[in-house]
Design a protein around this motif. Structure first.
Motif, PDB file in Angstrom:
ATOM      1  N   PHE A  36       2.593   7.369   6.024  1.00  0.00           N
ATOM      2  CA  PHE A  36       3.771   7.162   6.853  1.00  0.00           C
ATOM      3  C   PHE A  36       3.713   5.809   7.559  1.00  0.00           C
ATOM      4  O   PHE A  36       2.632   5.237   7.763  1.00  0.00           O
ATOM      5  N   GLY A  37       4.870   5.316   7.960  1.00  0.00           N
ATOM      6  CA  GLY A  37       4.912   4.133   8.811  1.00  0.00           C
ATOM      7  C   GLY A  37       4.129   4.367  10.091  1.00  0.00           C
ATOM      8  O   GLY A  37       4.008   5.491  10.565  1.00  0.00           O
ATOM      9  N   ARG A  38       3.553   3.299  10.644  1.00  0.00           N
ATOM     10  CA  ARG A  38       2.731   3.326  11.856  1.00  0.00           C
ATOM     11  C   ARG A  38       1.350   3.954  11.622  1.00  0.00           C
ATOM     12  O   ARG A  38       0.719   4.439  12.560  1.00  0.00           O
ATOM     13  N   THR A  39       0.883   3.935  10.365  1.00  0.00           N
ATOM     14  CA  THR A  39      -0.496   4.364  10.086  1.00  0.00           C
ATOM     15  C   THR A  39      -1.341   3.185   9.618  1.00  0.00           C
ATOM     16  O   THR A  39      -2.338   3.381   8.921  1.00  0.00           O
ATOM     17  N   GLY A  40      -0.941   1.986   9.978  1.00  0.00           N
ATOM     18  CA  GLY A  40      -1.682   0.804   9.544  1.00  0.00           C
ATOM     19  C   GLY A  40      -1.111   0.179   8.295  1.00  0.00           C
ATOM     20  O   GLY A  40      -1.793  -0.616   7.628  1.00  0.00           O
ATOM     21  N   THR A  41       0.131   0.507   7.961  1.00  0.00           N
ATOM     22  CA  THR A  41       0.712  -0.004   6.719  1.00  0.00           C
ATOM     23  C   THR A  41       0.905  -1.516   6.747  1.00  0.00           C
ATOM     24  O   THR A  41       0.793  -2.174   5.709  1.00  0.00           O
ATOM     25  N   ALA A  42       1.188  -2.085   7.914  1.00  0.00           N
ATOM     26  CA  ALA A  42       1.351  -3.540   7.988  1.00  0.00           C
ATOM     27  C   ALA A  42       0.027  -4.239   7.708  1.00  0.00           C
ATOM     28  O   ALA A  42      -0.025  -5.250   7.001  1.00  0.00           O
ATOM     29  N   PRO A  70       2.081   6.071 -13.587  1.00  0.00           N
ATOM     30  CA  PRO A  70       0.888   6.931 -13.677  1.00  0.00           C
ATOM     31  C   PRO A  70      -0.440   6.181 -13.617  1.00  0.00           C
ATOM     32  O   PRO A  70      -1.470   6.785 -13.327  1.00  0.00           O
ATOM     33  N   GLU A  71      -0.430   4.874 -13.874  1.00  0.00           N
ATOM     34  CA  GLU A  71      -1.676   4.102 -13.818  1.00  0.00           C
ATOM     35  C   GLU A  71      -1.952   3.558 -12.416  1.00  0.00           C
ATOM     36  O   GLU A  71      -3.054   3.041 -12.163  1.00  0.00           O
ATOM     37  N   ALA A  72      -0.984   3.666 -11.529  1.00  0.00           N
ATOM     38  CA  ALA A  72      -1.151   3.115 -10.177  1.00  0.00           C
ATOM     39  C   ALA A  72      -2.070   4.000  -9.351  1.00  0.00           C
ATOM     40  O   ALA A  72      -2.046   5.227  -9.460  1.00  0.00           O
ATOM     41  N   LYS A  73      -2.879   3.374  -8.524  1.00  0.00           N
ATOM     42  CA  LYS A  73      -3.696   4.119  -7.579  1.00  0.00           C
ATOM     43  C   LYS A  73      -2.880   4.398  -6.313  1.00  0.00           C
ATOM     44  O   LYS A  73      -1.929   3.684  -6.005  1.00  0.00           O
ATOM     45  N   VAL A  74      -3.283   5.431  -5.587  1.00  0.00           N
ATOM     46  CA  VAL A  74      -2.535   5.868  -4.406  1.00  0.00           C
ATOM     47  C   VAL A  74      -3.430   5.760  -3.176  1.00  0.00           C
ATOM     48  O   VAL A  74      -4.580   6.232  -3.195  1.00  0.00           O
ATOM     49  N   ILE A  75      -2.894   5.136  -2.125  1.00  0.00           N
ATOM     50  CA  ILE A  75      -3.627   5.012  -0.865  1.00  0.00           C
ATOM     51  C   ILE A  75      -2.848   5.749   0.220  1.00  0.00           C
ATOM     52  O   ILE A  75      -1.673   5.441   0.477  1.00  0.00           O
ATOM     53  N   LEU A  76      -3.497   6.709   0.834  1.00  0.00           N
ATOM     54  CA  LEU A  76      -2.907   7.472   1.931  1.00  0.00           C
ATOM     55  C   LEU A  76      -3.512   6.984   3.242  1.00  0.00           C
ATOM     56  O   LEU A  76      -4.659   7.311   3.554  1.00  0.00           O
ATOM     57  N   THR A  77      -2.768   6.170   3.979  1.00  0.00           N
ATOM     58  CA  THR A  77      -3.249   5.722   5.282  1.00  0.00           C
ATOM     59  C   THR A  77      -3.073   6.843   6.294  1.00  0.00           C
ATOM     60  O   THR A  77      -2.041   7.522   6.333  1.00  0.00           O
ATOM     61  N   VAL A  78      -4.090   7.033   7.126  1.00  0.00           N
ATOM     62  CA  VAL A  78      -4.088   8.115   8.111  1.00  0.00           C
ATOM     63  C   VAL A  78      -4.561   7.580   9.456  1.00  0.00           C
ATOM     64  O   VAL A  78      -5.190   6.523   9.540  1.00  0.00           O
ATOM     65  N   ARG A  79      -4.244   8.324  10.502  1.00  0.00           N
ATOM     66  CA  ARG A  79      -4.783   8.058  11.830  1.00  0.00           C
ATOM     67  C   ARG A  79      -4.674   9.347  12.630  1.00  0.00           C
ATOM     68  O   ARG A  79      -4.077  10.329  12.159  1.00  0.00           O
TER      69      ARG A  79
END
Length: 229
Positions: free
Chosen positions: A8-14, A82-91
């Protein structure tokens, strides 16, 4: 598309956007790209309201995408690329809520109230100069506020519940080898190991837009009025 940000936005995406650019995974698509290039507002409005969806056209020229509105469609993007990796930013969920409620949600809630005369005049001028950008509040509702939070962004307990459920859903849906659950405070180590790239000599970027958020939005509207696109 090589990297999809599901956080989500505001999880360090910038900060993650800058980091991906530095690691050679740029340009990275971010909400700031939508704000800088108003034609993209209409593209996302079409997606949010179910009229059209061409991911390859929308992300042409980009190797990665983080932040809303792209993160609202992480399932679709993960399937399409399908070849892309996924990054889930959390806080921490409460710290995240404090940040998002003071910035993005505060602006969205202000749209629900009658606008002061000065803001109505600015809105009218922006609509005349750059009609696509005037659709931004409607786009944000369609792709984030209503789609993700059912319009209940004024309900703190519900918003935090959605955040925690989202983290669990991404973890369950994306195989471990394809997913990095990432707190940007961890720095380069986990990110570079996940992507299989060397750790840069430079410090991990720390981009905190919370303080500048309310200044940036009016400034962008005045730029559009006086400079157009």
């Amino acid at each position: 598309m090589k990297v999809i940000g599901a956080g989500f936005g505001r999880t360090g995406t910038a900060s993650l956007r800058v980091a991906l650019d530095m690691l050679g995974y740029g340009p990275c698509y971010h909400m700031s790209v939508v704000i800088a290039e108003p034609f993209r507002v209409r593209q996302w409005l079409d997606v949010g309201e179910g009229r059209a969806r061409d991911w390859d056209e929308m992300f042409a020229g980009f190797q990665s995408a983080v932040d809303w509105p792209a993160a609202s469609y992480w399932r679709e993007l993960a399937e399409h690329y399908p070849e892309a990796k996924v990054i889930l930013t959390v806080r921490d969920p409460q710290r995240w809520y404090d940040s998002v409620s003071d910035t993005i949600f505060a602006s969205a809630l202000a749209e629900r109230r009658p606008l002061p005369v000065r803001r109505r005049i600015i809105r009218w001028l922006v609509a005349r100069r750059v009609p696509d950008f005037a659709l931004y509040p409607r786009m944000a509702r369609a792709t984030v506020m209503d789609r993700i939070f059912d319009g209940r962004i004024d309900d703190p307990a519900y918003v935090v519940e959605v955040f925690e459920r989202h983290v669990a859903e991404v973890r369950a849906a994306i195989p471990a080898g394809r997913l990095l659950v990432f707190d940007v405070r961890e720095g380069w180590g986990p990110l570079c190991a996940f992507l299989g790239v060397p750790v840069p000599d430079e410090p991990f970027p720390q981009v905190n837009e919370r303080v500048a958020f309310r200044r940036k939005w009016p400034r962008r509207q005045f730029q559009l009025i006086f400079r157009g696109r």
